[in-house]
Design a protein around this motif. Sequence first.
Motif, PDB file in Angstrom:
ATOM      1  N   MET A   1       0.842  -1.186   0.000  1.00  0.00           N
ATOM      2  CA  MET A   1       0.000   0.000   0.000  1.00  0.00           C
ATOM      3  C   MET A   1       0.881   1.241   0.000  1.00  0.00           C
ATOM      4  O   MET A   1       1.856   1.308   0.721  1.00  0.00           O
ATOM      5  N   THR A   2       0.548   2.223  -0.802  1.00  0.00           N
ATOM      6  CA  THR A   2       1.353   3.437  -0.894  1.00  0.00           C
ATOM      7  C   THR A   2       0.555   4.618  -0.354  1.00  0.00           C
ATOM      8  O   THR A   2      -0.685   4.597  -0.304  1.00  0.00           O
ATOM      9  N   PRO A 245      -6.024  -1.679   8.396  1.00  0.00           N
ATOM     10  CA  PRO A 245      -4.710  -2.182   7.971  1.00  0.00           C
ATOM     11  C   PRO A 245      -4.160  -1.470   6.741  1.00  0.00           C
ATOM     12  O   PRO A 245      -2.945  -1.240   6.648  1.00  0.00           O
ATOM     13  N   LEU A 246      -5.024  -1.140   5.787  1.00  0.00           N
ATOM     14  CA  LEU A 246      -4.552  -0.398   4.619  1.00  0.00           C
ATOM     15  C   LEU A 246      -3.948   0.935   5.034  1.00  0.00           C
ATOM     16  O   LEU A 246      -2.880   1.329   4.555  1.00  0.00           O
ATOM     17  N   TRP A 247      -4.629   1.637   5.920  1.00  0.00           N
ATOM     18  CA  TRP A 247      -4.145   2.945   6.368  1.00  0.00           C
ATOM     19  C   TRP A 247      -2.855   2.810   7.170  1.00  0.00           C
ATOM     20  O   TRP A 247      -1.907   3.569   6.965  1.00  0.00           O
ATOM     21  N   CYS A 248      -2.801   1.828   8.059  1.00  0.00           N
ATOM     22  CA  CYS A 248      -1.614   1.653   8.911  1.00  0.00           C
ATOM     23  C   CYS A 248      -0.395   1.214   8.112  1.00  0.00           C
ATOM     24  O   CYS A 248       0.742   1.521   8.488  1.00  0.00           O
ATOM     25  N   SER A 249      -0.601   0.491   7.031  1.00  0.00           N
ATOM     26  CA  SER A 249       0.526  -0.044   6.270  1.00  0.00           C
ATOM     27  C   SER A 249       1.098   0.939   5.259  1.00  0.00           C
ATOM     28  O   SER A 249       2.164   0.682   4.671  1.00  0.00           O
ATOM     29  N   ALA A 250       0.414   2.059   5.027  1.00  0.00           N
ATOM     30  CA  ALA A 250       0.902   3.043   4.064  1.00  0.00           C
ATOM     31  C   ALA A 250       2.086   3.797   4.642  1.00  0.00           C
ATOM     32  O   ALA A 250       2.075   4.209   5.803  1.00  0.00           O
ATOM     33  N   GLU A 251       3.111   3.985   3.854  1.00  0.00           N
ATOM     34  CA  GLU A 251       4.298   4.705   4.306  1.00  0.00           C
ATOM     35  C   GLU A 251       4.045   6.201   4.303  1.00  0.00           C
ATOM     36  O   GLU A 251       3.247   6.717   3.526  1.00  0.00           O
ATOM     37  N   GLY A 252       4.760   6.911   5.168  1.00  0.00           N
ATOM     38  CA  GLY A 252       4.661   8.360   5.201  1.00  0.00           C
ATOM     39  C   GLY A 252       3.591   8.860   6.143  1.00  0.00           C
ATOM     40  O   GLY A 252       2.776   8.097   6.662  1.00  0.00           O
TER      41      GLY A 252
END
Length: 260
Positions: A1-2, A245-252
Amino acid sequence: MTRPDIEALSAAGAAKADCARTASPRYLTRAAVAGAFIFVGALLSCLSASWFCDAHPAVAKLLGAGTFSTALILIVLLGGELFTGTNLVMGVTLYEGGCSLPGALRVWGLAYVGNFLGILILCLLFAASGALQDPLFSYLQALVPAKLSAAWYMTLLKGVLCNFLVCVGVYAGFRLKSELGKMVVIALVITTFVLAGFEHSIANMAYFTLYSLTVSAASLPAMGWNLLWATVGNLLGGAVLLGLPLWCSAEGKPQKLAST
């Protein structure tokens, strides 16, 4: 996820919240269109399964599952506001700070009501047209009571798992560029949830409405009870089980948008 993927979801959620706040009738109409597409998918699924359910039940189940994916494909490719899809989008938007909780609740409420209106209108037109067929009656009489007889916690958990899969398809609509790629992913995840017997609150609206128009002994309280737990499960599946999980796994770091 970005980070750009998450920001795209959040920007879409902020736009939904703004439309729901400043142009509620327009947003409600978009939701009704999505409800109409769900009706198309549910009707196609029921008809496809009903033709084979007696002689070839396995074929009927696979056909019913595969054809229901038409509904989400139409929504992703042609547009419309689906309650279960907004669970993911508005959940991520809340985590990003791009929308207030009242703004998200307004979107979910209008989408839910609009989806039902679109389904109800087309179900009434379908019933009045005289196109209802005996195989469809028989199939609904097997499908709906089975849903209504499940314990509430089973319906809740099936709703969670259902919308995890549905929102994977919604996320594919944001992530993938090819329309063919979107259609393949959506078809796979929707077929999976239908085959597994998971509970989609908006699809159930279509099944229950068709059932109520054809069976005099339909239990509205039992249908409402099913929709309550399926809806809560769908919300958790989209906003929490997948969205968080999508939100937590995004970098930055989040790029906070104006709250609505």
